[in-house]
Design an enzyme around this catalytic site. Sequence first.
Site, PDB file in Angstrom:
ATOM      1  N   TYR A 115       1.209  -0.781  -0.609  1.00 18.64           N
ATOM      2  CA  TYR A 115       0.231   0.277   0.404  1.00 18.64           C
ATOM      3  C   TYR A 115       1.000   1.493  -0.192  1.00 18.64           C
ATOM      4  O   TYR A 115       1.718   0.915   0.799  1.00 18.64           O
ATOM      5  CB  TYR A 115      -0.858  -0.534   1.096  1.00 18.64           C
ATOM      6  CG  TYR A 115      -2.418   1.380   1.553  1.00 18.64           C
ATOM      7  CD1 TYR A 115      -2.912   1.157   0.407  1.00 18.64           C
ATOM      8  CD2 TYR A 115      -1.572   3.008   2.387  1.00 18.64           C
ATOM      9  CE1 TYR A 115      -3.677   2.698   0.915  1.00 18.64           C
ATOM     10  CE2 TYR A 115      -2.280   3.456   2.306  1.00 18.64           C
ATOM     11  CZ  TYR A 115      -3.677   3.597   1.889  1.00 18.64           C
ATOM     12  OH  TYR A 115      -3.628   4.146   1.976  1.00 18.64           O
ATOM     13  N   ASP A 127       9.277   3.718  -0.536  1.00 16.67           N
ATOM     14  CA  ASP A 127       8.200   3.995   0.146  1.00 16.67           C
ATOM     15  C   ASP A 127       8.461   3.403   1.739  1.00 16.67           C
ATOM     16  O   ASP A 127       8.469   2.770   2.412  1.00 16.67           O
ATOM     17  CB  ASP A 127       7.425   3.339  -0.204  1.00 16.67           C
ATOM     18  CG  ASP A 127       6.142   4.433   0.737  1.00 16.67           C
ATOM     19  OD1 ASP A 127       6.405   4.240   1.841  1.00 16.67           O
ATOM     20  OD2 ASP A 127       4.533   3.778   0.697  1.00 16.67           O
ATOM     21  N   LYS A 186       4.462   9.754   9.056  1.00 13.52           N
ATOM     22  CA  LYS A 186       4.441   8.926  10.105  1.00 13.52           C
ATOM     23  C   LYS A 186       4.997   9.717  11.611  1.00 13.52           C
ATOM     24  O   LYS A 186       5.089  10.242  11.506  1.00 13.52           O
ATOM     25  CB  LYS A 186       3.798   7.139  10.248  1.00 13.52           C
ATOM     26  CG  LYS A 186       3.189   6.425   9.312  1.00 13.52           C
ATOM     27  CD  LYS A 186       3.027   5.330   9.478  1.00 13.52           C
ATOM     28  CE  LYS A 186       2.347   4.822   8.271  1.00 13.52           C
ATOM     29  NZ  LYS A 186       0.591   4.223   8.661  1.00 13.52           N
TER      30      LYS A 186
HETATM   31  N1  PMP Z   1       2.817   3.967   1.945  1.00 12.60           N
HETATM   32  C1  PMP Z   1       2.623   3.564   3.085  1.00 12.60           C
HETATM   33  C2  PMP Z   1       3.689   1.947   2.955  1.00 12.60           C
HETATM   34  C3  PMP Z   1       1.649   3.243   4.155  1.00 12.60           C
HETATM   35  O1  PMP Z   1       1.865   2.212   5.400  1.00 12.60           O
HETATM   36  C4  PMP Z   1       0.956   3.939   4.319  1.00 12.60           C
HETATM   37  C5  PMP Z   1      -0.150   4.233   5.015  1.00 12.60           C
HETATM   38  N2  PMP Z   1      -0.441   3.392   6.572  1.00 12.60           N
HETATM   39  C6  PMP Z   1       0.852   5.140   3.382  1.00 12.60           C
HETATM   40  C7  PMP Z   1       2.026   5.343   2.355  1.00 12.60           C
HETATM   41  C8  PMP Z   1      -0.283   6.464   3.214  1.00 12.60           C
HETATM   42  O2  PMP Z   1       0.233   7.281   3.985  1.00 12.60           O
HETATM   43  P1  PMP Z   1      -0.479   7.997   4.159  1.00 12.60           P
HETATM   44  O3  PMP Z   1      -1.910   7.250   5.092  1.00 12.60           O
HETATM   45  O4  PMP Z   1      -0.254   9.437   5.289  1.00 12.60           O
HETATM   46  O5  PMP Z   1      -1.399   8.626   3.162  1.00 12.60           O
END
Ligand code: PMP
Length: 410
Positions: free
Chosen positions: A127, A222, A250
């Site tokens: 994700y 990511d 995060k």
């Molecule tokens: N990339 C990863 C690896 C994530 O775990 C997440 C959210 N869990 C995101 C992108 C998206 O981040 P956000 O929820 O702050 O938009």
Amino acid sequence: MGGVNSPVRAFGAVGGAPVFFERARGARVWDADGNVYLDYVGSWGPMILGHAHPAVVKAAVRAVERGSSFGAPTAGETELARLAREAFPTAERVRFTSSGTEACLTALRLARACTGRPLIVKFAGAYHGHADGLLASAGSGALTFGRPTSAGVPPEIARLTLVLPYNNPEALAAAFAAHGKKIAAVIVEPVAGNMGVVGPRSDFLDALERLPRRHGSLLIVDEVMTGFRLSWGGAQRLLALRADLTCFGKIVGGGFPVGGLGGPRRLMDKLAPLGPVYQAGTLSGNPVAMAAGIATLTLLKRDPPYKPLRDAADHLAHGLRAVARRHRRVISINVVESMFTVFFCKGPVTDLRSAQRANVKAYARFFHALLRRGVYFPPSQFEAAFVSAAHTPGVIEQTLAAAEAAFRDL
Ligand code: PMP
């Protein structure tokens, strides 16, 4: 609207009514009815120091007293960018956003602009936020053009995303052999957290380092979840992986809405205003969020909690395996530093397909049995759980006692 502003919170995967939280401190959260829980969600990753850490609270309060947003640059942005660059040396330049989603969608746009190519490779079960092109998942087969996972994503857009199995270097090689000249970038969770925790195999990491570069594509790592969590320098330092572009989120915002994109100057200077790739945000680089991020990263740098975090996660995993054995339950726990998932199936879990063998009903019963005993685990089998610096050995022991009773219930 399901009573929530983000779907997993609705308990759809485990049943029952979501818990409304009122406050939190350290490893504990309190709900609106006054119940207290040991928290293994940690706001899905940001709360590595524990909830409401006094230094982070103080920094945020001080910042908000000076004004919550200016829509103009502040020194805090430069300071947080410096800290991010120190931790991630390939991030010579950093652009802050308000979410990980924005960071990832900006990374894709920039990669396409820098390479002049249309296709993106992502991995099934990963994700990267909810931008259209990233909500694509594979059908069966090693190499498939993506189908949209969400209504409202036109197939024309999903088709620009190739979805491959995680941990499969052969599939990546085959994708590059077939489409190499059209692939702008590979985007990867260096340790996957969004199909539950799944660590990368070393031959997969080798392929990620080698193949995109050989074909003139970019590697987007990511680190929204793993950055500053697996080590101060994220997964890249832990695994010796070198990114072209790094996505942040995060922890970098210390519990406030922040995302970010980092990379070498030659790529990042293509972003507006220096370059032609448009990217913007009213609240980007928000001063309160920057202050919380600076306080958090400064503490992580000065007093690295990574060894005790790893010990806490290992202690918990070891204890849970023993409890499950005593109750003759087959589980497989993947732990990578302070991230873990208890899969209700026989291991190893190495990709989405093996994760999907898990018994989600058994997980849901386990989740509720723990919840009744004051332990809050992720309300879905396919999510990472996190320990924080506030998860002391006493907290872990208390969790294991609750787990013993929970397994008895199953
Ligand atoms: N990339 C990863 C690896 C994530 O775990 C997440 C959210 N869990 C995101 C992108 C998206 O981040 P956000 O929820 O702050 O938009």
